[in-house]
Scaffold this motif. Sequence first.
Motif, short mmCIF file in Angstrom:
data_model
loop_
_atom_site.label_atom_id
_atom_site.label_comp_id
_atom_site.label_asym_id
_atom_site.label_seq_id
_atom_site.Cartn_x
_atom_site.Cartn_y
_atom_site.Cartn_z
N THR A 89 0.85 -1.18 0.00
CA THR A 89 0.00 0.00 0.00
C THR A 89 0.90 1.24 0.00
N ARG A 91 0.86 3.44 2.22
CA ARG A 91 1.29 3.58 3.61
C ARG A 91 2.49 2.69 3.92
N ARG A 113 -0.71 15.10 -0.48
CA ARG A 113 -1.99 14.39 -0.34
C ARG A 113 -3.08 15.11 -1.14
N CYS A 117 -4.63 12.51 -3.85
CA CYS A 117 -5.96 12.07 -3.37
C CYS A 117 -6.16 10.57 -3.55
N LEU A 118 -5.22 9.76 -3.09
CA LEU A 118 -5.29 8.32 -3.22
C LEU A 118 -5.52 7.67 -1.85
N ASP A 119 -6.16 6.51 -1.88
CA ASP A 119 -6.40 5.74 -0.66
C ASP A 119 -5.08 5.09 -0.22
N GLU A 120 -4.52 5.55 0.87
CA GLU A 120 -3.20 5.08 1.31
C GLU A 120 -3.24 3.67 1.89
N SER A 121 -4.42 3.15 2.19
CA SER A 121 -4.52 1.81 2.78
C SER A 121 -4.88 0.75 1.74
N LYS A 122 -5.10 1.15 0.51
CA LYS A 122 -5.51 0.22 -0.53
C LYS A 122 -4.28 -0.38 -1.22
N GLN A 123 -4.33 -1.69 -1.49
CA GLN A 123 -3.22 -2.34 -2.18
C GLN A 123 -3.05 -1.73 -3.58
N PHE A 127 -5.19 -0.70 -7.79
CA PHE A 127 -5.34 0.59 -8.45
C PHE A 127 -5.31 0.42 -9.97
#
Length: 295
Positions: A89, A91, A113, A117-123, A127
């Motif tokens: 991820t 993160r 950020r 604007c990306l989901d930092e917890s998503k693998q 994406f």
Amino acid sequence: MIDVKNVYKRFDDTTALNDLSLHAAPGSVYGLVGPNGAGKSTLMRILSGIYRPDSGQVLINGLPVWENVAVKQRIAYIPDDLTNLGTETIRSLKKLYAALYPSFDEARFQNLREVFCLDESKQLRRFSKGMQKQAVFWLALCCRADLLLLDEPVDGLDPVMRRQIWSLIMEDVAEYHTTVLISSHNLRELEDVCDHVGIMHHGKMLLERSLAELQDNIVKVQLVTDQPLPEELSILHQSNVGRIQTLIIRGSQDAIMDTLALCHPMLCELIPLSLEEIFIYELGGVDYDVREIVL
């Protein structure tokens, strides 16, 4: 900044780099262009320390790259192929980058950020290709590296994000004198950002010059004349539409215009030459020309 001298690299019976040399000055933006299979990605991997050259020298700021941790900590590399991101991820990669790069800028990561604007917890493997590129740019730009190696960097990005990323890169070049080496097939985009260009073919460097020098050495002219063209002209390409001849000529602009004046033209007009046209006509001399296919 970058000194590549007489480098060879083979994979089994294939020669990827053949006595290749390259020089990029500190703070420059260097565009690396060439047809598929020219060896551009191999060179990028050697510069980043992933591949070891079979022979020759690869120096960054006068120091070898291979197995040199201190040098690699000043290099950020974004490959074209991002399929090996696995279950990571943003993160988790941020923690890794912060551990590997002493210059990692946490404040910049927070500021960017709003850009990505990306989901930092998503693998990252979940994406889209464009979002994966955004993620790796976000991380790479926070490394505050002296050298950015970018292989097809904005492929898959929408026009707005492309412009945003180029803006961030150019800010780093202007403010921190970051050196950027870009391999891309998007020659129109390179023309907007590069100050130097190297043209590769079959693992060799055909030429490397400033973009201004390249554009000064090949001239495009529209001409109308009833007289034969002077034989001393080095004409790379010629086409006709009615009486108007379009010529691509090697040489300096002033010398070419003086020579063309000898045939008393009724029209003699210079036309801006794009990097794409320079690329095509430079490679035309090494059997890389557009061929007419008869069906």
